[in-house]
Motif scaffolding. Structure first.
Motif, PDB file in Angstrom:
ATOM      1  N   PHE A 124      -8.685 -16.542   6.554  1.00  0.00           N
ATOM      2  CA  PHE A 124      -7.862 -16.955   7.687  1.00  0.00           C
ATOM      3  C   PHE A 124      -7.067 -18.193   7.310  1.00  0.00           C
ATOM      4  N   GLY A 125      -7.680 -19.049   6.515  1.00  0.00           N
ATOM      5  CA  GLY A 125      -6.988 -20.216   5.984  1.00  0.00           C
ATOM      6  C   GLY A 125      -7.254 -21.489   6.761  1.00  0.00           C
ATOM      7  N   GLY A 126      -6.707 -22.564   6.266  1.00  0.00           N
ATOM      8  CA  GLY A 126      -7.034 -23.885   6.776  1.00  0.00           C
ATOM      9  C   GLY A 126      -6.011 -24.515   7.684  1.00  0.00           C
ATOM     10  N   THR A 127      -4.998 -23.771   8.131  1.00  0.00           N
ATOM     11  CA  THR A 127      -3.939 -24.382   8.944  1.00  0.00           C
ATOM     12  C   THR A 127      -3.811 -23.775  10.333  1.00  0.00           C
ATOM     13  N   LYS A 128      -4.079 -22.492  10.490  1.00  0.00           N
ATOM     14  CA  LYS A 128      -3.924 -21.860  11.803  1.00  0.00           C
ATOM     15  C   LYS A 128      -5.015 -22.334  12.761  1.00  0.00           C
ATOM     16  N   LYS A 129      -4.725 -22.304  14.049  1.00  0.00           N
ATOM     17  CA  LYS A 129      -5.613 -22.866  15.063  1.00  0.00           C
ATOM     18  C   LYS A 129      -6.871 -22.009  15.253  1.00  0.00           C
ATOM     19  N   ILE A 130      -7.991 -22.707  15.456  1.00  0.00           N
ATOM     20  CA  ILE A 130      -9.276 -22.072  15.738  1.00  0.00           C
ATOM     21  C   ILE A 130      -9.830 -22.652  17.031  1.00  0.00           C
ATOM     22  N   TYR A 131     -10.355 -21.777  17.877  1.00  0.00           N
ATOM     23  CA  TYR A 131     -10.981 -22.187  19.137  1.00  0.00           C
ATOM     24  C   TYR A 131     -12.390 -21.607  19.157  1.00  0.00           C
ATOM     25  N   VAL A 132     -13.381 -22.461  19.387  1.00  0.00           N
ATOM     26  CA  VAL A 132     -14.783 -22.042  19.398  1.00  0.00           C
ATOM     27  C   VAL A 132     -15.300 -22.132  20.830  1.00  0.00           C
ATOM     28  N   LEU A 133     -15.823 -21.017  21.346  1.00  0.00           N
ATOM     29  CA  LEU A 133     -16.324 -20.967  22.707  1.00  0.00           C
ATOM     30  C   LEU A 133     -17.820 -21.275  22.729  1.00  0.00           C
ATOM     31  N   ASN A 193     -26.162 -22.095  26.364  1.00  0.00           N
ATOM     32  CA  ASN A 193     -27.056 -21.279  25.549  1.00  0.00           C
ATOM     33  C   ASN A 193     -26.695 -21.280  24.073  1.00  0.00           C
ATOM     34  N   THR A 194     -25.578 -21.864  23.710  1.00  0.00           N
ATOM     35  CA  THR A 194     -25.210 -22.004  22.304  1.00  0.00           C
ATOM     36  C   THR A 194     -26.191 -22.986  21.671  1.00  0.00           C
ATOM     37  N   PHE A 195     -26.823 -22.589  20.560  1.00  0.00           N
ATOM     38  CA  PHE A 195     -27.943 -23.398  20.076  1.00  0.00           C
ATOM     39  C   PHE A 195     -28.015 -23.387  18.557  1.00  0.00           C
ATOM     40  N   SER A 196     -28.531 -24.461  18.004  1.00  0.00           N
ATOM     41  CA  SER A 196     -28.966 -24.548  16.622  1.00  0.00           C
ATOM     42  C   SER A 196     -27.841 -24.271  15.623  1.00  0.00           C
ATOM     43  N   GLY A 197     -27.934 -23.163  14.859  1.00  0.00           N
ATOM     44  CA  GLY A 197     -26.915 -22.872  13.861  1.00  0.00           C
ATOM     45  C   GLY A 197     -25.538 -22.693  14.460  1.00  0.00           C
ATOM     46  N   ALA A 198     -25.472 -22.141  15.680  1.00  0.00           N
ATOM     47  CA  ALA A 198     -24.184 -22.012  16.368  1.00  0.00           C
ATOM     48  C   ALA A 198     -23.636 -23.386  16.729  1.00  0.00           C
ATOM     49  N   GLU A 199     -24.522 -24.304  17.038  1.00  0.00           N
ATOM     50  CA  GLU A 199     -24.095 -25.678  17.289  1.00  0.00           C
ATOM     51  C   GLU A 199     -23.608 -26.329  15.998  1.00  0.00           C
ATOM     52  N   GLU A 200     -24.280 -26.020  14.905  1.00  0.00           N
ATOM     53  CA  GLU A 200     -23.832 -26.588  13.634  1.00  0.00           C
ATOM     54  C   GLU A 200     -22.409 -26.139  13.320  1.00  0.00           C
ATOM     55  N   PHE A 201     -22.143 -24.837  13.448  1.00  0.00           N
ATOM     56  CA  PHE A 201     -20.797 -24.317  13.195  1.00  0.00           C
ATOM     57  C   PHE A 201     -19.774 -25.071  14.049  1.00  0.00           C
ATOM     58  N   SER A 202     -20.072 -25.212  15.338  1.00  0.00           N
ATOM     59  CA  SER A 202     -19.162 -25.888  16.268  1.00  0.00           C
ATOM     60  C   SER A 202     -18.993 -27.358  15.897  1.00  0.00           C
ATOM     61  N   TYR A 203     -20.093 -28.024  15.639  1.00  0.00           N
ATOM     62  CA  TYR A 203     -20.070 -29.466  15.334  1.00  0.00           C
ATOM     63  C   TYR A 203     -19.334 -29.729  14.027  1.00  0.00           C
ATOM     64  N   ASN A 204     -19.592 -28.886  13.014  1.00  0.00           N
ATOM     65  CA  ASN A 204     -18.900 -29.058  11.730  1.00  0.00           C
ATOM     66  C   ASN A 204     -17.390 -28.996  11.912  1.00  0.00           C
ATOM     67  N   LEU A 205     -16.916 -27.963  12.614  1.00  0.00           N
ATOM     68  CA  LEU A 205     -15.477 -27.803  12.790  1.00  0.00           C
ATOM     69  C   LEU A 205     -14.898 -28.932  13.638  1.00  0.00           C
ATOM     70  N   GLN A 206     -15.662 -29.374  14.622  1.00  0.00           N
ATOM     71  CA  GLN A 206     -15.189 -30.471  15.466  1.00  0.00           C
ATOM     72  C   GLN A 206     -15.063 -31.763  14.662  1.00  0.00           C
ATOM     73  N   GLN A 207     -16.068 -32.078  13.860  1.00  0.00           N
ATOM     74  CA  GLN A 207     -16.031 -33.302  13.075  1.00  0.00           C
ATOM     75  C   GLN A 207     -14.928 -33.271  12.020  1.00  0.00           C
ATOM     76  N   LEU A 208     -14.670 -32.101  11.464  1.00  0.00           N
ATOM     77  CA  LEU A 208     -13.614 -31.947  10.464  1.00  0.00           C
ATOM     78  C   LEU A 208     -12.240 -31.758  11.101  1.00  0.00           C
ATOM     79  N   ARG A 209     -12.185 -31.774  12.425  1.00  0.00           N
ATOM     80  CA  ARG A 209     -10.935 -31.575  13.179  1.00  0.00           C
ATOM     81  C   ARG A 209     -10.270 -30.255  12.789  1.00  0.00           C
ATOM     82  N   ARG A 210     -11.113 -29.258  12.563  1.00  0.00           N
ATOM     83  CA  ARG A 210     -10.617 -27.946  12.179  1.00  0.00           C
ATOM     84  C   ARG A 210     -10.613 -26.977  13.357  1.00  0.00           C
ATOM     85  N   GLY A 211     -11.382 -27.258  14.398  1.00  0.00           N
ATOM     86  CA  GLY A 211     -11.449 -26.349  15.525  1.00  0.00           C
ATOM     87  C   GLY A 211     -11.495 -27.091  16.843  1.00  0.00           C
TER      88      GLY A 211
END
Length: 348
Positions: A227-236, A240-258
């Motif tokens: 998908f690449g590193g420039t197009k917009k990503i939105y994570v819902l 009930n989102t928990f654990s590894g799903a939180e990691e995915f969300s948190y990683n993208l948020q901290q990297l300002r990628r999503g």
């Protein structure tokens, strides 16, 4: 003292343990379970000081006679779960009952699951389509993925790769984790590899055993198209989102990628494994903690706070509107712009 399987949390594994619970609890069984659980918490739990508090509570509750009210092993497991979490607030800690016997923890488990266990687990994941519930293209060429866990990477990489290849050419991407309870951090890293243009440091996991830290990076050679590193990503997200799903969300948020859209998540950042404490009872005991390389902390107890706060049931429509509005800033041509505006009007 070795885990049946080490994961951030695979909710369907723990859910599968909660079966028919007619087995009664006698004094000998109760005392043996508490002793075994206390010993494993002491040896494994990521925070030794908290482990001591947990063991003290378990022993105090046993001495008070509180556990004598448990009518069966399932009820006993529920009581133990509550007492494991009381001193810590750690939602990963828990005990579950199952009818089929659980094999003893052995030295072999320290080296990971056996080939036969891997085969059986792979077949289980396959029967669930690796928890990929939906992949589609929404109007406006917006990719949409509904993923219900981050399944064991050793078995799920081909499926995750195929999923990501299907959305590679979309103009924006929505990843729905509202019903995702977590999973394998290696699967989190693998899926994330399709969302960056270069090798990227996502997260660290500190493990009590060996006093070591494991770094998680994206893979540059992930197969297929990205998908690449420039197009917009939105994570819902949802509560009930928990654990590894939180990691995915948190990683993208901290990297300002999503952009995170929805509700504050459950708040569990401690990876671990499932351990036998009785032939019909297993405990999930966290053995490590996430340490984000940017924030130097994690989402334990607080959850991932969304960038756009809306009720979970409104998250998809909100993300669609955000994506369409962004795409309208630079449409390919007037016809493209008209299609985007038409869909945006429909959502309003």
């Amino acid at each position: 003292m070795n885990p049946i399987r080490t994961v951030l949390l695979v909710p369907f594994i723990l859910a599968s343990l909660a079966c028919d619970a007619r087995a009664e609890v006698d004094d000998a069984t109760r005392k043996a379970v508490i002793a075994e659980l206390g010993a494993k918490v002491s040896d494994i739990y990521v925070f030794p000081d908290k482990a001591r508090q947990i063991v003290e509570r378990l022993n105090a509750r046993e001495q008070s006679g509180a556990y004598r009210t448990a009518k069966d092993l399932a009820a006993f497991a529920e009581m133990l779960t509550e007492d494991l979490r009381q001193p810590t607030g750690d939602k990963h800690l828990g005990v579950r009952y199952r009818t089929t016997p659980i094999p003893p923890d052995t030295g072999d488990n320290a080296r990971g699951p056996t080939p036969e266990q891997e085969r059986q687990f792979g077949e289980f994941l396959k029967s669930r389509n690796y928890d990929i519930r939906k992949v589609e293209t929404l109007p406006g060429n917006i990719g949409y993925i509904d993923l219900r866990s981050f399944p064991q990477a050793s078995a799920s990489k081909p499926a995750l790769s195929a999923m990501m290849n299907l959305v590679a050419d979309t103009d924006a991407l929505i990843v729905d984790l509202c019903h995702n309870g977590g999973g394998d951090p290696h699967a989190v890293a693998f899926m994330s590899s399709y969302l960056f243009d270069k090798r990227t440091h996502l997260n660290n996991m500190y493990w009590r055993e060996g006093d070591r830290t494991e770094a998680f990076w994206t893979e540059e050679d992930a197969p297929g198209r990205k998908f690449g590193g420039t197009k917009k990503i939105y994570v819902l997200t949802s509560k009930n989102t928990f654990s590894g799903a939180e990691e995915f969300s948190y990683n993208l948020q901290q990297l300002r990628r999503g952009v995170i859209v929805g509700e504050t998540t459950g708040g569990g950042a401690h990876p671990g494994g499932v351990h036998r404490v009785h032939q019909h009872m297993a405990a999930f005991i966290p053995a490590g903690r996430a340490i984000n390389p940017i924030s130097k902390t994690n989402w334990e107890g607080t959850g991932v706070v969304p960038d756009v706060k809306v009720a979970a049931e409104d998250a998809l429509r909100t993300a669609e509107r955000l994506a369409l509005t962004e795409l309208l800033k630079s449409p390919a041509n007037e016809g493209h712009a008209q299609r985007l505006r038409k869909r945006l009007d429909e959502l309003k």
